[in-house]
Scaffold this motif. Sequence first.
Motif, PDB file in Angstrom:
ATOM      1  N   VAL A 256      -6.329 -18.594 -49.400  1.00 30.64           N
ATOM      2  CA  VAL A 256      -5.310 -19.772 -49.227  1.00 30.64           C
ATOM      3  C   VAL A 256      -4.560 -19.963 -50.642  1.00 30.64           C
ATOM      4  CG1 VAL A 256      -4.818 -21.976 -48.541  1.00 30.64           C
ATOM      5  CG2 VAL A 256      -6.110 -20.247 -47.018  1.00 30.64           C
ATOM      6  N   ASN A 257      -3.455 -20.403 -50.623  1.00 29.35           N
ATOM      7  CA  ASN A 257      -2.797 -21.041 -51.485  1.00 29.35           C
ATOM      8  C   ASN A 257      -2.267 -22.452 -51.467  1.00 29.35           C
ATOM      9  OD1 ASN A 257      -2.071 -20.644 -54.780  1.00 29.35           O
ATOM     10  ND2 ASN A 257      -0.068 -21.138 -53.715  1.00 29.35           N
ATOM     11  N   ILE A 258      -2.614 -23.518 -52.091  1.00 35.06           N
ATOM     12  CA  ILE A 258      -1.959 -24.715 -51.688  1.00 35.06           C
ATOM     13  C   ILE A 258      -1.262 -25.143 -52.757  1.00 35.06           C
ATOM     14  CG2 ILE A 258      -2.691 -27.186 -51.336  1.00 35.06           C
ATOM     15  CD1 ILE A 258      -4.991 -26.461 -49.886  1.00 35.06           C
ATOM     16  N   GLY A 259       0.030 -25.466 -52.609  1.00 37.58           N
ATOM     17  CA  GLY A 259       0.962 -25.725 -53.780  1.00 37.58           C
ATOM     18  C   GLY A 259       0.857 -27.044 -54.337  1.00 37.58           C
ATOM     19  N   ALA A 260       1.383 -27.219 -55.467  1.00 29.02           N
ATOM     20  CA  ALA A 260       1.264 -28.711 -56.354  1.00 29.02           C
ATOM     21  C   ALA A 260       1.926 -29.830 -55.380  1.00 29.02           C
ATOM     22  CB  ALA A 260       2.091 -28.373 -57.549  1.00 29.02           C
ATOM     23  N   GLY A 261       1.203 -30.806 -55.612  1.00 28.53           N
ATOM     24  CA  GLY A 261       1.844 -31.896 -54.982  1.00 28.53           C
ATOM     25  C   GLY A 261       1.577 -31.892 -53.377  1.00 28.53           C
ATOM     26  N   SER A 262       0.719 -31.076 -52.926  1.00 25.45           N
ATOM     27  CA  SER A 262       0.486 -31.072 -51.523  1.00 25.45           C
ATOM     28  C   SER A 262      -0.900 -32.079 -51.130  1.00 25.45           C
ATOM     29  CB  SER A 262      -0.178 -29.632 -50.996  1.00 25.45           C
ATOM     30  OG  SER A 262       0.999 -28.593 -50.874  1.00 25.45           O
ATOM     31  N   ILE A 263      -0.576 -32.658 -49.961  1.00 24.64           N
ATOM     32  CA  ILE A 263      -1.347 -33.632 -49.491  1.00 24.64           C
ATOM     33  C   ILE A 263      -1.901 -33.563 -48.071  1.00 24.64           C
ATOM     34  CG2 ILE A 263      -1.778 -36.259 -49.219  1.00 24.64           C
ATOM     35  CD1 ILE A 263       0.175 -36.600 -51.492  1.00 24.64           C
ATOM     36  N   ILE A 290      -7.056 -25.054 -42.322  1.00 23.66           N
ATOM     37  CA  ILE A 290      -6.111 -24.137 -42.803  1.00 23.66           C
ATOM     38  C   ILE A 290      -6.821 -22.654 -42.690  1.00 23.66           C
ATOM     39  CG2 ILE A 290      -4.994 -23.552 -44.657  1.00 23.66           C
ATOM     40  CD1 ILE A 290      -4.974 -26.486 -45.575  1.00 23.66           C
ATOM     41  N   GLY A 291      -6.187 -21.869 -41.735  1.00 21.48           N
ATOM     42  CA  GLY A 291      -6.608 -20.546 -41.924  1.00 21.48           C
ATOM     43  C   GLY A 291      -6.526 -19.489 -43.071  1.00 21.48           C
ATOM     44  N   ASP A 292      -7.274 -18.496 -43.072  1.00 18.22           N
ATOM     45  CA  ASP A 292      -7.388 -17.706 -43.886  1.00 18.22           C
ATOM     46  C   ASP A 292      -5.838 -17.078 -44.406  1.00 18.22           C
ATOM     47  OD1 ASP A 292      -9.946 -17.533 -43.981  1.00 18.22           O
ATOM     48  OD2 ASP A 292     -10.228 -15.675 -42.989  1.00 18.22           O
ATOM     49  N   HIS A 293      -5.683 -16.935 -45.537  1.00 15.94           N
ATOM     50  CA  HIS A 293      -4.441 -16.387 -45.879  1.00 15.94           C
ATOM     51  C   HIS A 293      -3.074 -17.231 -45.713  1.00 15.94           C
ATOM     52  CE1 HIS A 293      -5.849 -12.274 -46.757  1.00 15.94           C
ATOM     53  NE2 HIS A 293      -6.580 -12.371 -45.964  1.00 15.94           N
ATOM     54  N   ALA A 294      -3.242 -18.477 -45.523  1.00 16.87           N
ATOM     55  CA  ALA A 294      -2.155 -19.196 -45.297  1.00 16.87           C
ATOM     56  C   ALA A 294      -1.612 -19.819 -46.614  1.00 16.87           C
ATOM     57  CB  ALA A 294      -2.669 -20.492 -44.367  1.00 16.87           C
ATOM     58  N   LYS A 295      -0.586 -20.024 -46.558  1.00 17.90           N
ATOM     59  CA  LYS A 295       0.150 -20.621 -47.988  1.00 17.90           C
ATOM     60  C   LYS A 295       1.110 -21.797 -47.806  1.00 17.90           C
ATOM     61  CE  LYS A 295      -0.896 -16.703 -49.967  1.00 17.90           C
ATOM     62  NZ  LYS A 295      -2.166 -16.287 -49.101  1.00 17.90           N
ATOM     63  N   LEU A 296       0.708 -23.109 -48.402  1.00 18.08           N
ATOM     64  CA  LEU A 296       1.226 -24.414 -48.315  1.00 18.08           C
ATOM     65  C   LEU A 296       2.151 -24.499 -49.590  1.00 18.08           C
ATOM     66  CD1 LEU A 296      -1.457 -24.494 -46.667  1.00 18.08           C
ATOM     67  CD2 LEU A 296      -1.096 -27.229 -47.049  1.00 18.08           C
ATOM     68  N   SER A 297       3.521 -24.562 -49.391  1.00 21.09           N
ATOM     69  CA  SER A 297       4.464 -24.613 -50.408  1.00 21.09           C
ATOM     70  C   SER A 297       4.313 -25.927 -51.181  1.00 21.09           C
ATOM     71  CB  SER A 297       5.893 -24.589 -49.946  1.00 21.09           C
ATOM     72  OG  SER A 297       6.246 -25.579 -49.383  1.00 21.09           O
ATOM     73  N   ILE A 298       4.995 -26.046 -52.447  1.00 17.75           N
ATOM     74  CA  ILE A 298       5.011 -27.216 -53.086  1.00 17.75           C
ATOM     75  C   ILE A 298       5.130 -28.647 -52.229  1.00 17.75           C
ATOM     76  CG2 ILE A 298       5.127 -26.311 -55.458  1.00 17.75           C
ATOM     77  CD1 ILE A 298       8.256 -27.193 -55.261  1.00 17.75           C
ATOM     78  N   GLY A 299       4.643 -29.553 -52.377  1.00 22.78           N
ATOM     79  CA  GLY A 299       4.944 -30.879 -51.504  1.00 22.78           C
ATOM     80  C   GLY A 299       4.670 -30.827 -50.225  1.00 22.78           C
ATOM     81  N   THR A 300       3.742 -29.909 -49.706  1.00 19.46           N
ATOM     82  CA  THR A 300       3.413 -30.020 -48.379  1.00 19.46           C
ATOM     83  C   THR A 300       2.527 -31.292 -47.918  1.00 19.46           C
ATOM     84  OG1 THR A 300       3.524 -27.444 -48.150  1.00 19.46           O
ATOM     85  CG2 THR A 300       2.324 -28.788 -46.540  1.00 19.46           C
ATOM     86  N   LEU A 301       2.950 -31.730 -46.881  1.00 22.19           N
ATOM     87  CA  LEU A 301       2.390 -32.860 -46.398  1.00 22.19           C
ATOM     88  C   LEU A 301       1.839 -32.684 -44.824  1.00 22.19           C
ATOM     89  CD1 LEU A 301       4.715 -35.690 -47.344  1.00 22.19           C
ATOM     90  CD2 LEU A 301       2.993 -34.970 -48.608  1.00 22.19           C
TER      91      LEU A 301
END
Length: 389
Positions: A256-263, A290-301
């Motif tokens: 998983v990748n969680i982008g900058a500023g995600s909360i 959050i499932g495997d391989h999911a990606k949260l872009s910057i600033g995701t809430l």
Amino acid sequence: MQLVIFEDRGVEALSPITDLIPMQEVVVGGAKQFIRLERLLDMESRWIVRDHMELRVPESRKPDYGSPAIILNSRLLSTDLSLKLDYGEALICGSQVVAAKVRSLEWPPEFERAKPCEAKLLENLWDICPTSIVEHLRSDLMKLYGGSEIRVNVNVVGRHAVVIGEGVDILGPLTIDAREGPVIIEKDVLLEPYSYLKGPLYVGAGSQIVAGSRVAGSYLGTATRVGGEVTTSVISDYSNKYHLGFLGHSYVGRWVNIGAGSITSNLKNTYGEVKVRGASTGLSRIGAFIGDHAKLSIGTLTYAGTVIGTASHVHGLVREEVPPFTIYGRSLGWEPVEIELDSVIRTYRRMAPRRNLEPDPREEKLLELLFERTEDLRRRMGVRKGRLG
């Protein structure tokens, strides 16, 4: 005698955590589940899994059918269970088999006698996180790790064990708080300056804690990259939460990748009960699943109790469940669109070398199978085919 840990139908309710890995490999409390259960009998385990998960089972983990066995339900949370059973005897919780002892392993097994027990089985996502983290992280780490090795250039407070593995690189001053539980730092971890690490805490081998981070009461898997604030959460193997942001009472899958500023919100304004998939939990603090391989872009809430499906890409504010293989951004005016399987696999192939790993064909095959199995689910949840925009 062999110890056999088996999956049953109840594992499916734990999606997306169990979409691409068997329950035996899910992090529960302070370790992957097979490690926790092996400790009950001090035996290496063999695994019986769902048919499509056979790809995940190493040859050394395949059961020896026809031989004596003690079998354990892979969803067993309790680790104080007495397993003094006679042959042909099973422990039952309601209608569910918890454990049994058989002279000859067959599947499904047959039992002569059933004894009721009060063991706790993992039934819901929130049983894994935050419940198992809150209730079992500390005790699991205390049972699994005995001695303490403290570096003189680390500020340590508290009486619990602090275990620092070989090759740990400490770049500057930081604080390890062991007042409420052990802190276990595996080999080859990079600890950047001015971080605060509060036990109970497990940091997997080859991981990195970014400068100025606050990480408390959590499990960080192998080769994770973690920054900002993390509390009462699981971050599984090879995942990134590198930047500032908040992750609380949440379970993050692998890759998983969680982008900058995600909360991730983990508490309602009313301090009331958080529901997950519309179901009552009895808990006031739950973050995201959050499932495997999911990606949260910057600033995701994400709202408290949000479920983000395997391999989905999410943007903006997320206040509802996102099915697997979905590009989601309703708060940006986007309708959900199905992400192409080829795109998911390409992303995985780019990410794996960043962890010094070759892409695993089994991982790609399981992604393909899941994509096919969940197509109807996406249609029912309003995800259309086509391009974004």
